[in-house]
Scaffold this motif. Sequence first.
Motif, mmCIF file in Angstrom:
data_model
loop_
_atom_site.group_PDB
_atom_site.id
_atom_site.type_symbol
_atom_site.label_atom_id
_atom_site.label_comp_id
_atom_site.label_asym_id
_atom_site.label_seq_id
_atom_site.Cartn_x
_atom_site.Cartn_y
_atom_site.Cartn_z
ATOM 1 N N THR A 115 0.846 -1.282 -0.079
ATOM 2 C CA THR A 115 -0.207 0.066 -0.236
ATOM 3 C C THR A 115 0.932 1.242 0.037
ATOM 4 N N ARG A 116 0.635 1.969 -1.104
ATOM 5 C CA ARG A 116 1.306 3.277 -1.065
ATOM 6 C C ARG A 116 0.290 4.276 -0.561
ATOM 7 N N THR A 117 0.441 5.329 -0.145
ATOM 8 C CA THR A 117 -0.593 6.387 0.179
ATOM 9 C C THR A 117 -0.067 7.342 -0.751
ATOM 10 N N THR A 118 -1.128 7.777 -1.727
ATOM 11 C CA THR A 118 -1.042 8.920 -2.708
ATOM 12 C C THR A 118 -1.808 10.090 -2.208
ATOM 13 N N PRO A 119 -1.098 11.245 -2.363
ATOM 14 C CA PRO A 119 -2.028 12.512 -1.997
ATOM 15 C C PRO A 119 -3.502 12.483 -2.598
ATOM 16 N N GLY A 120 -4.255 13.176 -1.912
ATOM 17 C CA GLY A 120 -5.635 13.267 -2.630
ATOM 18 C C GLY A 120 -5.517 14.854 -3.060
ATOM 19 N N PRO A 121 -6.779 15.312 -3.689
ATOM 20 C CA PRO A 121 -7.045 16.431 -4.046
ATOM 21 C C PRO A 121 -7.387 17.499 -2.857
ATOM 22 N N ASP A 122 -6.858 18.660 -2.907
ATOM 23 C CA ASP A 122 -6.939 19.594 -1.826
ATOM 24 C C ASP A 122 -8.270 20.168 -1.699
ATOM 25 N N ARG A 123 -9.220 20.181 -2.539
ATOM 26 C CA ARG A 123 -10.482 20.427 -2.440
ATOM 27 C C ARG A 123 -11.675 19.427 -3.068
#
Lengths: 526, 297
Positions: A266-274
Amino acid sequence: MSSTVRALVRVTVGRDRVLGPVALYVVAGYTLAQAAAIHWGYASPEDRHGLARTAQGNATYAALLGPARALDDLGGLTAWRTVVVGATFAGLTGLLLAVRHTRAEEELGRGELLLAGAVGRRAPAGVALGWIAALQVAGGAVLAIGLMALGLPVVGAVLQGAAVAAVGVLFAAVAVLASQLVATARAARAVAGVALGTAFLLRAVTDAGGPDAFRWVTPLGWAEEVAPFTANDPAPLLLLVAATMVVVAVALRLQGARDHGTGLLTRTTPGPDRASARLRGVYGLTIRRQRSAVAGWGAGLFAVGAAVGAVATSADDLLGDGGTGAKLLDRAGGDPVDAFLSSTSTVVAMLACGFTLQALLRLRRDEVSGLLEATLATATRRRQTLLGAHVVVAGIGSVVVLLCAGVGLLVVLTLSGDPGHGVDGLLATLSRTPALWVLGAVSALLVGAAPRASALGWAALASCLALWIIDPLLGLPTAVSDVSPFGLLPDLPAAPFGAVATAALIAATAVVLALADAALRRRDLT
Amino acid sequence: MVDPIDVSGLTKAFGATRALDGLELHVRAGEVHGFLGPNGAGKSTTIRVLLGLLRHDGGRTLLFGGDPWRQAPELHRRLAYVAGDVVLWPELSGGETIDLLGRMRGQDVLARRDELIERFQLDPTKRGKAYSKGNRQKVALVAALAADVELLILDEPTSGLDPLMEDVFQQCVGEARDRGQTVLLSSHILGEVERLCDRLSIVRDGRTVRTGTLDELRTGTAMRIRARIAGRAVGLDRIAGTDEVKISGDEVTLAVQPGALGEVLEVLRRAEVQELESSPPSLEEVFRSSYGPASRR
């Protein structure tokens, strides 16, 4: 046993006060119910002989139950009806319990509490596996004793109990391995579930006439090869035990090597900021959270549908003369493919119902985790949050998942030049929708009225499957077989569309949902 | 004007356990109201009743003059809540969660959103499951403080924040009050309560034991007296309303309830008092006297 391990065992066992017995019931209950039905329903050799002639040629049965050996023998008949399905149930309970005690604990942060004590990093997984193995062996023992009590030979009974328990333990180990790879309980259940599903599909294809080599790559094939009451071969049990030991060793090694709380893949990818404009209100939220589940189940059922389609093309050769196969064939107007699709559509729909229940029971998990509180502290109505969003998304998702299975069927049959039966199969699959809805509604009612027992929705689905398998064997009165919504619905395409049954189930869904809504809005949230 | 929170005689039992036993809580519009009490006193249960998650057994529970159980969605448009143990949707990023919570409160535009994210030094692109406890709290705090609502219900909102973020939080609550928002602040951090709260309610065992401004609570709590005497102070510990009397050489220290002060001074005068120091009870002493066993009160 050190005192910390003893404490760990107490915690592990104590948490399964309810689920432990349920697992035992699932592992042993199905087989014993079937065995008892055969014992009383097929007491005379003539009955069994008649069944043997018909069953030998039914591809649906072969795919679901495995090869028929010595069906005119009580033991052989019992083993045919129960080994594969019983072992699959055992595998399912093993993997669900294993994820519950390992990855789910870690995800919730309770695992950390244990590890901060004088507990080794591998101890929780080790204790969980030991406990599940004990449960499975107990289930296998109950099963074996029950079979003996029905007058079946001791050796076969013991071998069958051992085979079923061994598959249960193996898939518990597979689930612990899956828990090392991914970081959430949901994903771990999905990975282990795909492993079990693949094992089942491989042997289904083999048994419905595919390449024989497949049998030796799937643990369920090994369980078949034990062939209780006929060949009585204990050697495949060694394969199961050896495979379990390898998987356990790898899983525990990985457990010792990785950081707590992480999954190796599992890698955590960043999500959208809004948030996008679509993420609004509980509907947007629920769609967003369920879309990956719909996609996963949809892909899985597309594969199942395609496999069914591939087997259906040879249904001509597979349907034998006389007996159940012939009865189906008669009703299908002599069309063997339609007859085959009638019975497989029901099984496919029962599989898809797994999505329905999983999607609805998320409501309960959200309540326990506190996410429901976060939603209800906003200007969201209870009815919207609790029923609206989850019911609508689960209800529509069920149709999507069924559609995927139907399209898989249609694609393969069209490619093999038989689009007509493809459309039949697609419509037949979709016609089972109300059965999924009504079982989903029952789960919602359980969440509302008996939240601690909400997992019983799964028991209801398992009972429907058991009833469906047992029904043609016993020739149950319709009053009994119609208790299952899958039995109540006419089996398209052999039977014509049943407007009354469909309307009745939809009405029942509405009534049960109304009760669920009333119960949910009246009670305190935990 | 209706008090935003008007709770009286509130009772709630879970099975045989009486979690709330006649609790009183009156929060006036525009004030920052401290809600204090030892662990398990019933603060979170009260808040969950106020949010309509639990149904009260008895008493009067009014939120903006309405029934929080029946009218929850309408009333919740006017408030924002930060839970003590913030849970976030694991799939959503922090920024998505902030926007979603705003929209679910009926607020599509959160004017202070970006400014607050900046001030709390929050990374809004992380997923819910990847945030630490403090960062989960920041997400919930930004979502609440950015909302134009009348009431903020904050249940131990700073237990995971570092001291710098605690300062930012205190500034933000001050600004909220300046905007005219009402705040119910449950907290264990005394400095925070002393600096922010206009009035306090202290609960214990599901009951409100003290309520009022900090000054009002100080009155009625023992003050500390230290004196140097030349003679002998006799019978100080026999005066009702004195406590912790210590005499070592010529130095006397004791705690005195306001009502006993005259008698104590009389004894000290006879003991030829040379120096006298009195200090008002600290907030901590107010709490200790309210939290402790009943005999100390």
